[in-house]
Design an enzyme around this catalytic site. Structure first.
Site, PDB file in Angstrom:
ATOM      1  CE  LYS A 233      -4.350  -1.754   1.636  1.00  0.00           C
ATOM      2  NZ  LYS A 233      -5.350  -1.827   2.685  1.00  0.00           N
ATOM      3  NE  ARG A 267      -7.686  -8.222   1.011  1.00  0.00           N
ATOM      4  CZ  ARG A 267      -7.288  -7.464  -0.007  1.00  0.00           C
ATOM      5  NH1 ARG A 267      -6.292  -6.616   0.147  1.00  0.00           N
ATOM      6  NH2 ARG A 267      -7.882  -7.555  -1.180  1.00  0.00           N
TER       7      ARG A 267
HETATM    8  C1  9MG Z   1     -10.136  -5.283  -0.504  1.00  0.00           C
HETATM    9  N1  9MG Z   1      -9.132  -4.724   0.363  1.00  0.00           N
HETATM   10  C2  9MG Z   1      -8.100  -3.914   0.006  1.00  0.00           C
HETATM   11  N2  9MG Z   1      -7.385  -3.589   1.081  1.00  0.00           N
HETATM   12  C3  9MG Z   1      -7.961  -4.207   2.146  1.00  0.00           C
HETATM   13  C4  9MG Z   1      -7.706  -4.249   3.522  1.00  0.00           C
HETATM   14  O1  9MG Z   1      -6.705  -3.572   4.069  1.00  0.00           O
HETATM   15  N3  9MG Z   1      -8.498  -4.985   4.311  1.00  0.00           N
HETATM   16  C5  9MG Z   1      -9.551  -5.661   3.777  1.00  0.00           C
HETATM   17  N4  9MG Z   1     -10.326  -6.374   4.627  1.00  0.00           N
HETATM   18  N5  9MG Z   1      -9.862  -5.650   2.479  1.00  0.00           N
HETATM   19  C6  9MG Z   1      -9.088  -4.933   1.687  1.00  0.00           C
END
Ligand code: 9MG
Length: 287
Positions: A233, A267
């Protein structure tokens, strides 16, 4: 106290370590599987569905625990995808992967996509809008899927224009508490919920860092497992000065920081590397 298990459709994951030391619990690795428009469907060798299936197979080989399928971009400035296009991208992939042996999560805020995904065999719904829609909550209450309830200020189109909080951690906790209470009132069992502070979703770098430092507090306050998503990110780019394709090392550091704060689900894009980093961290921490 966290629920003993996270119930996720056909799957159940322990959420507590045997010795109750929360930093010792191995986090689940959620692999990101974005499905893009099918640019090869008119005669090319591979369709985007084939690409997505082989990407999922690679993630499984690499040790993924949950596969998160997304059809709509959630990047800052991204515009919403029409419903029929999202259904066309996501649902065939859920059918294709439903028996892959790993839980299939679908990243959507649209109740119609949630409904079709659950029919197709999805085990989890990841809603960046935190199940704001009452229709979404109805669909979910009628199912046994696991949920990720995420915090976002505004919407992807506008969220990074001027994020503002008096106290970001307190406001994120209050928001998640309210949404989780709504879901519980609509009949969702507590052990189906996970929560997410929503790194980069209407937050400055300072907000993201404060939230990362407070994952344990957020988890303890709400007594629900935290899912943390920072992979590649802007916040990683802002700290390292690297473009998106060179943010893996920074993303691994952020994932380990989240894990050391007790996050139960990470994630990530780079599954193999995150699995290795978690293994090393745990091997050292367990001795
Ligand atoms: C779809 N998506 C993109 N970034 C995310 C994040 O940080 N958390 C979650 N739950 N979904 C995300």
């Amino acid at each position: 106290m966290l629920p003993t298990f996270f119930e996720c459709g056909r799957f159940r994951f322990p959420m507590k370590p045997v010795n109750n030391a929360s930093t010792m619990c191995k986090p689940l690795i959620m692999g990101i599987l974005n499905i893009t428009p099918d640019s090869f469907s008119d005669g090319g060798k591979f369709s985007s569905l084939d690409h997505a299936i082989s990407h999922a197979e690679q993630m499984i080989e690499d040790g993924v625990d949950i596969i998160d399928i997304g059809g709509e971009s959630t990047r800052p400035g991204a515009v919403a995808l029409p419903l029929d296009e999202e259904l066309k991208r996501v649902i065939p992939l859920v059918y294709a992967l439903r028996d892959c042996g790993k839980p299939i999560s679908v990243d959507t805020y649209k109740p119609e996509v949630m409904r079709e995904a659950i029919i197709a065999g999805a085990d989890m719904i990841n809603d960046i809008r935190g199940f704001a829609s009452s229709q979404a909550r109805e669909v979910i209450a009628d199912s046994d899927v696991g949920l990720c309830v995420m915090h976002m200020q505004q919407s992807p189109e506008t969220m990074q224009q001027r994020p503002s909080y008096a106290n970001v951690t307190a406001e994120v906790i209050a928001f998640l508490r309210e949404r989780c209470d709504q879901l519980l009132s609509s009949g969702v069992e507590k052990n189906r919920l996970s929560i997410d502070p929503g790194f980069g979703f209407g937050k400055t770098l300072e907000h993201n860092i404060e939230l990362l430092q407070h994952i344990r507090l957020i988890q303890d306050e709400l007594e629900l497992p935290v899912l943390a998503g920072m992979s590649r990110k802007t916040m990683i780019g802002a700290i390292t000065g690297k473009p998106v394709e060179r943010r893996m090392a920074g993303s691994l550091a952020a994932a380990l920081m989240a894990m050391s704060q007790g996050a139960r689900i990470l994630r990530v894009h780079d599954v193999a590397e995150t699995v290795d980093a978690v293994r090393v961290w745990q091997a050292v921490n367990a001795t």
